[in-house]
Write a protein that holds these residues in place. Structure first.
Motif, PDB file in Angstrom:
ATOM      1  N   PRO A 146      -3.559   0.978   4.178  1.00 16.69           N
ATOM      2  CA  PRO A 146      -4.782   0.299   3.741  1.00 16.69           C
ATOM      3  C   PRO A 146      -5.885   0.479   4.778  1.00 16.69           C
ATOM      4  CG  PRO A 146      -2.866  -1.186   3.718  1.00 16.69           C
ATOM      5  CD  PRO A 146      -2.490   0.013   4.510  1.00 16.69           C
ATOM      6  N   SER A 147      -7.120   0.525   4.310  1.00 22.97           N
ATOM      7  CA  SER A 147      -8.254   0.716   5.215  1.00 22.97           C
ATOM      8  C   SER A 147      -8.634  -0.565   5.944  1.00 22.97           C
ATOM      9  CB  SER A 147      -9.462   1.233   4.434  1.00 22.97           C
ATOM     10  OG  SER A 147      -9.836   0.300   3.421  1.00 22.97           O
ATOM     11  N   ARG A 148      -8.117  -1.701   5.484  1.00 20.26           N
ATOM     12  CA  ARG A 148      -8.458  -2.990   6.091  1.00 20.26           C
ATOM     13  C   ARG A 148      -7.408  -4.017   5.698  1.00 20.26           C
ATOM     14  NH1 ARG A 148     -14.019  -4.723   3.467  1.00 20.26           N
ATOM     15  NH2 ARG A 148     -13.587  -6.582   4.711  1.00 20.26           N
ATOM     16  N   SER A 149      -7.514  -5.199   6.278  1.00 19.40           N
ATOM     17  CA  SER A 149      -6.623  -6.287   5.877  1.00 19.40           C
ATOM     18  C   SER A 149      -6.851  -6.603   4.402  1.00 19.40           C
ATOM     19  CB  SER A 149      -6.896  -7.530   6.722  1.00 19.40           C
ATOM     20  OG  SER A 149      -6.627  -7.287   8.078  1.00 19.40           O
ATOM     21  N   ILE A 150      -5.772  -6.952   3.724  1.00 20.97           N
ATOM     22  CA  ILE A 150      -5.858  -7.211   2.281  1.00 20.97           C
ATOM     23  C   ILE A 150      -6.216  -8.674   2.075  1.00 20.97           C
ATOM     24  CG2 ILE A 150      -4.605  -7.124   0.098  1.00 20.97           C
ATOM     25  CD1 ILE A 150      -2.866  -4.953   1.324  1.00 20.97           C
ATOM     26  N   MET A 151      -7.469  -8.897   1.743  1.00 26.20           N
ATOM     27  CA  MET A 151      -7.986 -10.242   1.550  1.00 26.20           C
ATOM     28  C   MET A 151      -8.502 -10.389   0.127  1.00 26.20           C
ATOM     29  SD  MET A 151      -7.442 -11.469   4.560  1.00 26.20           S
ATOM     30  CE  MET A 151      -8.346 -13.014   4.528  1.00 26.20           C
TER      31      MET A 151
END
Length: 207
Positions: free
Chosen positions: A47-52
């Protein structure tokens, strides 16, 4: 972790893929595997970032730059479910829901549903997610996940899912259409990926 059961259902022109498997692992362990970036990077993609909730992110498959995935988390219920929109390359956006349920005898039932699929995309979507669930199983048991085997395993599974669709009374896709689609994808694969495919088939190293 037991056998993965997958089936495709149809309502009018919309198709749904449902995959389920029983696992001896508890929900906390599996929740981490499906929600934490480091775990996802090992079996699904980075993933490109935290999954929020409410935020978009991209997913990069291991050793593969030909796939473009954009996702958005719509709902997160710890430790029981994730619901995401999922857009693969230029295909229409789908909704993916992963549910974790306690089993009376212990362990967890993992259930994955993909909704909003069209006829031409359903078998490939089912085969792809089936392969990903196999990778999840490998990850949970500490077995190596060969991410670049995804295409090959998917190609093995497509015919059985295509037959399921035919059993629903959907129009038949010809073998030529299926082969043309897969050959187009492979023609856009980097040369090293084609060589990897040959080596993996030769040695039988499919996930």
């Amino acid at each position: 972790m037991g056998e993965i059961h997958g089936y495709i259902s149809r309502i009018s022109d919309n198709y749904t893929v449902t995959l389920s498997v029983d696992s001896d692992f508890d929900r906390k362990t599996i929740w981490r595997a499906i929600s934490q970036e480091d775990a996802l990077s090992a079996w699904l993609g980075r993933p490109s970032r935290s999954i929020m909730t409410g935020e978009s992110f991209t997913v990069t498959y291991p050793n593969d730059t030909d796939y473009s995935i954009t996702a958005r988390l719509h709902d997160r219920r710890v430790p029981s479910s994730l619901t995401l929109s999922w857009k693969f390359n230029d295909l229409p956006e789908n909704l993916v829901r992963i549910s974790l349920s306690k089993r009376p005898e212990g362990g967890t039932e993992i259930r994955l549903e993909v909704t909003g699929l069209k006829r031409e995309d359903a078998a490939i979507a089912a085969a792809t997610w089936h392969a990903q669930m196999e990778f999840l199983r490998n990850y949970l048991y500490g077995t190596e996940v060969i991410g670049h085997a995804l295409r090959f395993r998917r190609d093995e599974l497509v015919p059985s899912y295509e037959q399921q669709i035919l059993d629903t009374g959907a129009p038949r896709r010809t073998r030529r259409e299926l082969l043309a689609e897969l050959e187009f994808e492979q023609s856009h694969m980097p040369p090293q990926e084609n060589e990897m495919r040959r080596v993996l088939h030769t040695h039988g190293h499919l996930a």
